[in-house]
Structures are given as C-alpha cells and as structure tokens.
Design a protein around this motif. Structure first.
Motif: not given
Length: 256
Positions: A147-157
């Motif tokens: 979920i952007n923008p809080k979990y940008r990049g890798l391994a967001g889950g």
C-alpha cells in the motif's frame, strides 16, 4: 475499422507477475509481454549499499537467500493458494512474449516504438530511467505489492504484518515516475492477511486479490479516465528486512 488497443507488460516474470499478466490477458485481446533478463546480483548489491550501507545490505541479502531456499518449505501453502484462487502462475499460451535485456535497454525501447502500445504496464521489473520514461508516449502504470505511499519498495506485505498495520495490507496500481513507487496512486485493494502468510507468499496472495483492480486500472487508462487518489499516509521506502530482524520477528511474533 478501429485499431485494437495494445497493452505492453514489462516484467522479469515469476509467479505473481504471471498472475497479473494473465489477469490482463483474460480481459484484453491486445496484451503482449516484454520479458527482461535478471539483473546482476553484484550490480544490485552495490546499488543497495549506496542507499543503506553494506551492513544492512548484507543482512538483506541473507534474507533474500532465506526466501530463495525457503520456497520448498512453503510449497504446500503456495499450491493451496494457487488452487483456492484458481491462479495461473505461468504465462498463458498464445500471449506474445519478447525477451529484452532490460526494461531500460535499447531493445525494449525499440519494441515499444514498434508496437506503439496504448498502455505500458509494469509488474516486477527494474525501475524505469528518466530517459526511458521520456521515450514512452502512453500512460505507464505499475503494479506494486504494498500500500503506497507507506509501503513503497520491497516486502510491503511483510512490513505491514510485522508492524501490526493490517489495515494497510494490500496492493497498489500507480502511475510511474522516476521515484521508487512515488507515482500518483490510481487504485488500491486492502486484503485480510491470512495467519499463514509469510514473506514467501505475500506477493502471490496479493496478486490473487488484485486481478480485478489491475484490469480496472488498464481499462481506465485506455479510456483516458485515470484519476489519481490522494493519500494521507506517510511516505516510506521499504527494503527486505535484514536477516536478524526477519528472524527476531519470526521467532518473537510468529510473523514470517
């Protein structure tokens, strides 16, 4: 007679990426795939070290190794996800596929120029360079497992589960700019995290729950009806957790 719209998917492949590609191929007739070659690990590690330093990079690399060699231990769970959601984890026959050196390679740009796609859709490939983006005249969308923008990049889950932020466990489709998942958000889907979820299965379960979302986003792009959605979440770029954080969270919280 009007021309059939073309959707060019750029991806490095893999189970979750093929789920997304097949979801689009099942909805639109003009889907093609540009399959980029894997990036050198040495290049990847040097670039990562410039961002986070060598200690963190080495720790993240060992987590990546755990992920790679741990797949055999979650194969039963992966098979269950595939069966329960009726997923296609290989590109379906008949979808045109062209190997390219890289999403930023001259051969990929030549393919884009030849196909003149109406939409370019990224699913698990390198970041596009400023020059590549400038050479693409159509909308460029990206599927992101987080979920952007809080979990940008890798391994967001994984980060959402590890921090107890289950209200932001899900996936995003966004416009592409030159940042790391910083383009304007178009659609998001929030998913209930399964207690059996792990770093090794997050991306597949997210893809399973995102198939309708990605088709909707592409349809809107073809119609010229893209509408960015604002967010009040903080913007944070994530990386793979270093192995010591991954193991401590697994043994301490039961979150793998």
């Amino acid at each position: 007679m009007s021309r059939q719209p073309t959707i060019l998917i750029i991806t490095a492949g893999g189970a979750y990426a093929w789920v997304i590609a097949n979801a689009l191929a099942s909805r639109f007739a003009g889907v093609e795939v540009a399959l980029e070659q894997p990036e050198s690990k040495a290049v990847f590690l040097r670039r990562r070290a410039r961002k986070v330093g060598w200690i963190q990079t080495v720790g993240q690399f060992f987590t990546m190794l755990v992920s790679r060699f741990g797949k055999r231990f979650v194969s039963a769970r992966t098979d269950a996800i595939v069966k329960d959601f009726q997923l296609e984890t290989e590109l379906r026959p008949g979808v045109p596929l062209t190997p390219v050196s890289s999403a930023n390679g001259a051969d990929c740009l030549e393919l884009i120029a030849a196909r003149k796609p109406d939409v370019v859709f990224l699913a698990g490939c390198r970041m596009l360079s400023r020059a590549t983006l400038a050479a693409i005249p159509c909308p460029v969308l990206n599927y992101h497992s987080g979920i952007n923008p809080k979990y940008r990049g890798l391994a967001g889950g994984w980060w959402a589960r590890a921090t107890g932020d289950v209200a932001n466990y899900g996936a995003t489709v966004h416009l592409v700019d030159t940042g790391v998942d910083t383009g304007a958000t178009l659609h998001q889907v929030i998913l209930p995290p399964d207690p059996r979820a792990s770093l090794l299965t997050d991306s597949l379960i997210m893809a399973a729950g995102s198939r309708e979302m990605v088709a909707r986003a592409v349809e809107e792009a073809l119609k010229g009806e893209l509408t960015p959605v604002p967010s009040e979440l903080p913007s944070v770029q994530r990386f793979h957790p270093p192995v010591w954080t991954y193991l401590a969270t697994g043994f301490g919280k039961g979150i793998w």
